[in-house]
Design a protein around this motif. Structure first.
Motif, PDB file in Angstrom:
ATOM      1  N   GLY A  19       0.809  -1.210   0.000  1.00  0.00           N
ATOM      2  CA  GLY A  19       0.000   0.000   0.000  1.00  0.00           C
ATOM      3  C   GLY A  19       0.842   1.259   0.000  1.00  0.00           C
ATOM      4  O   GLY A  19       0.551   2.220  -0.723  1.00  0.00           O
ATOM      5  N   VAL A  20       1.890   1.261   0.809  1.00  0.00           N
ATOM      6  CA  VAL A  20       2.784   2.423   0.881  1.00  0.00           C
ATOM      7  C   VAL A  20       3.476   2.648  -0.461  1.00  0.00           C
ATOM      8  O   VAL A  20       3.533   3.778  -0.973  1.00  0.00           O
ATOM      9  N   ILE A  21       4.000   1.581  -1.038  1.00  0.00           N
ATOM     10  CA  ILE A  21       4.692   1.699  -2.320  1.00  0.00           C
ATOM     11  C   ILE A  21       3.741   2.192  -3.404  1.00  0.00           C
ATOM     12  O   ILE A  21       4.079   3.065  -4.215  1.00  0.00           O
ATOM     13  N   TYR A  22       2.534   1.635  -3.412  1.00  0.00           N
ATOM     14  CA  TYR A  22       1.544   2.042  -4.417  1.00  0.00           C
ATOM     15  C   TYR A  22       1.174   3.517  -4.263  1.00  0.00           C
ATOM     16  O   TYR A  22       1.092   4.260  -5.253  1.00  0.00           O
ATOM     17  N   THR A  23       0.969   3.956  -3.025  1.00  0.00           N
ATOM     18  CA  THR A  23       0.601   5.355  -2.774  1.00  0.00           C
ATOM     19  C   THR A  23       1.742   6.301  -3.135  1.00  0.00           C
ATOM     20  O   THR A  23       1.524   7.366  -3.725  1.00  0.00           O
ATOM     21  N   LEU A  24       2.970   5.937  -2.788  1.00  0.00           N
ATOM     22  CA  LEU A  24       4.132   6.751  -3.146  1.00  0.00           C
ATOM     23  C   LEU A  24       4.271   6.871  -4.662  1.00  0.00           C
ATOM     24  O   LEU A  24       4.502   7.963  -5.196  1.00  0.00           O
ATOM     25  N   ALA A  25       4.140   5.750  -5.341  1.00  0.00           N
ATOM     26  CA  ALA A  25       4.268   5.758  -6.797  1.00  0.00           C
ATOM     27  C   ALA A  25       3.200   6.623  -7.439  1.00  0.00           C
ATOM     28  O   ALA A  25       3.472   7.387  -8.374  1.00  0.00           O
ATOM     29  N   THR A  26       1.991   6.517  -6.922  1.00  0.00           N
ATOM     30  CA  THR A  26       0.882   7.296  -7.471  1.00  0.00           C
ATOM     31  C   THR A  26       1.059   8.782  -7.210  1.00  0.00           C
ATOM     32  O   THR A  26       0.882   9.616  -8.106  1.00  0.00           O
ATOM     33  N   GLY A  27       1.412   9.136  -5.981  1.00  0.00           N
ATOM     34  CA  GLY A  27       1.606  10.545  -5.651  1.00  0.00           C
ATOM     35  C   GLY A  27       2.752  11.166  -6.403  1.00  0.00           C
ATOM     36  O   GLY A  27       2.681  12.322  -6.834  1.00  0.00           O
ATOM     37  N   LEU A  28       3.805  10.392  -6.605  1.00  0.00           N
ATOM     38  CA  LEU A  28       4.996  10.909  -7.257  1.00  0.00           C
ATOM     39  C   LEU A  28       4.755  11.254  -8.715  1.00  0.00           C
ATOM     40  O   LEU A  28       5.316  12.222  -9.245  1.00  0.00           O
ATOM     41  N   ARG A  30       1.404  11.103 -10.350  1.00  0.00           N
ATOM     42  CA  ARG A  30       0.068  11.577 -10.717  1.00  0.00           C
ATOM     43  C   ARG A  30      -0.425  12.726  -9.854  1.00  0.00           C
ATOM     44  O   ARG A  30      -1.467  13.297 -10.124  1.00  0.00           O
ATOM     45  N   GLY A  31       0.284  13.038  -8.790  1.00  0.00           N
ATOM     46  CA  GLY A  31      -0.076  14.195  -8.007  1.00  0.00           C
ATOM     47  C   GLY A  31      -0.904  13.917  -6.765  1.00  0.00           C
ATOM     48  O   GLY A  31      -1.204  12.772  -6.428  1.00  0.00           O
ATOM     49  N   LYS A  32      -1.292  15.007  -6.098  1.00  0.00           N
ATOM     50  CA  LYS A  32      -1.937  14.935  -4.794  1.00  0.00           C
ATOM     51  C   LYS A  32      -3.290  14.235  -4.825  1.00  0.00           C
ATOM     52  O   LYS A  32      -3.572  13.361  -3.997  1.00  0.00           O
ATOM     53  N   LEU A  33      -4.172  14.599  -5.761  1.00  0.00           N
ATOM     54  CA  LEU A  33      -5.508  14.003  -5.812  1.00  0.00           C
ATOM     55  C   LEU A  33      -5.434  12.499  -6.049  1.00  0.00           C
ATOM     56  O   LEU A  33      -6.174  11.726  -5.445  1.00  0.00           O
ATOM     57  N   ALA A 169       7.532  16.248  -4.845  1.00  0.00           N
ATOM     58  CA  ALA A 169       8.734  16.048  -5.669  1.00  0.00           C
ATOM     59  C   ALA A 169       8.373  15.740  -7.121  1.00  0.00           C
ATOM     60  O   ALA A 169       9.259  15.512  -7.950  1.00  0.00           O
ATOM     61  N   ARG A 170       7.091  15.767  -7.423  1.00  0.00           N
ATOM     62  CA  ARG A 170       6.605  15.341  -8.735  1.00  0.00           C
ATOM     63  C   ARG A 170       7.203  16.133  -9.894  1.00  0.00           C
ATOM     64  O   ARG A 170       7.698  15.558 -10.864  1.00  0.00           O
ATOM     65  N   ASP A 171       7.168  17.450  -9.804  1.00  0.00           N
ATOM     66  CA  ASP A 171       7.651  18.277 -10.906  1.00  0.00           C
ATOM     67  C   ASP A 171       9.122  18.018 -11.214  1.00  0.00           C
ATOM     68  O   ASP A 171       9.524  17.935 -12.376  1.00  0.00           O
ATOM     69  N   LYS A 172       9.925  17.900 -10.167  1.00  0.00           N
ATOM     70  CA  LYS A 172      11.353  17.653 -10.354  1.00  0.00           C
ATOM     71  C   LYS A 172      11.588  16.332 -11.072  1.00  0.00           C
ATOM     72  O   LYS A 172      12.436  16.220 -11.957  1.00  0.00           O
TER      73      LYS A 172
END
Length: 203
Positions: A19-28, A30-33, A169-172
């Motif tokens: 779950g943590v890995i999936y959430t990190l990958a998604t946030g990184l 695809r963004g906050k939403l 960190a998404r934009d970077k």
């Protein structure tokens, strides 16, 4: 509700897992939403395991080798599917600037399936929650529901925190094709590794 339960639950929730890995990958990527959607999905995925533990179904799953193997290998297949989709530039690491409500629902659904297809989760609740009950049999079900609800709330808050942190960190990351390539490989390897680990789990 004891401070011991809260501290133990926090440690469990903070520990890196699917779950943590999936959430990190998604946030990184695809963004906050999208990260919040992933967090919602992973939290909802806890419900079947929690109810199974409360109703005693986890004990049945634990005692039935066939039932355990069916759920386990379905989980393994799903994790390997996520690994493959990640390498193909889809799934958790698919970059899309115009995220729709349908996309968010799919992200949440994947998060839900990650936990639903993890047979160890219901066994965890079966072993974990009873340690913090008062000992009053008449209140056991209500207490387990309360503890489970608190655990879910903590999961959601922590996962949102992980996802939002990653989204910062998404934009970077998106500015560097090389970084994106390596991220896809790392997350794909993580999903595959967790799938293989699950494959060798025993009841």
């Amino acid at each position: 509700m004891s401070i011991e339960f809260l501290l133990t639950a926090l440690v469990v929730v903070l520990a890196p897992g699917t779950g943590v890995i999936y959430t990190l990958a998604t946030g990184l990527t695809r963004g906050k939403l999208a990260a919040i959607a992933a967090s919602v999905g992973c939290t909802i995925g806890i419900v079947p395991a929690m109810l199974a533990a409360i109703l005693g179904l986890a004990a049945v799953l634990h005692s039935s080798a066939i039932a355990f193997q069916i759920v386990k290998y379905a989980g393994v297949a799903f994790l390997l599917y996520l690994a493959w989709q990640t390498l193909r530039d889809r799934g958790a690491l698919s970059v899309d600037a115009n995220e729709s409500s349908r996309d968010l629902a799919q992200i949440a659904l994947r998060g839900t399936m990650l936990n639903v297809l993890n047979p160890k989760l219901s066994l965890f609740f079966l072993a974990f929650l009873p340690q913090f009950l008062s000992g009053d049999a008449s209140k056991a079900t209500a207490e387990m529901l309360l503890l489970g609800a608190v655990f879910m709330a903590m999961t959601f808050v922590v996962f949102v925190g992980y996802g939002v942190f990653a989204s910062l960190a998404r934009d970077k990351v998106l500015e560097s094709p090389r970084a994106m390539t390596w991220l896809r490989r790392v997350f794909a390897a993580s999903f595959a590794g967790l799938g293989l680990k699950l494959a060798f789990e025993r009841t």
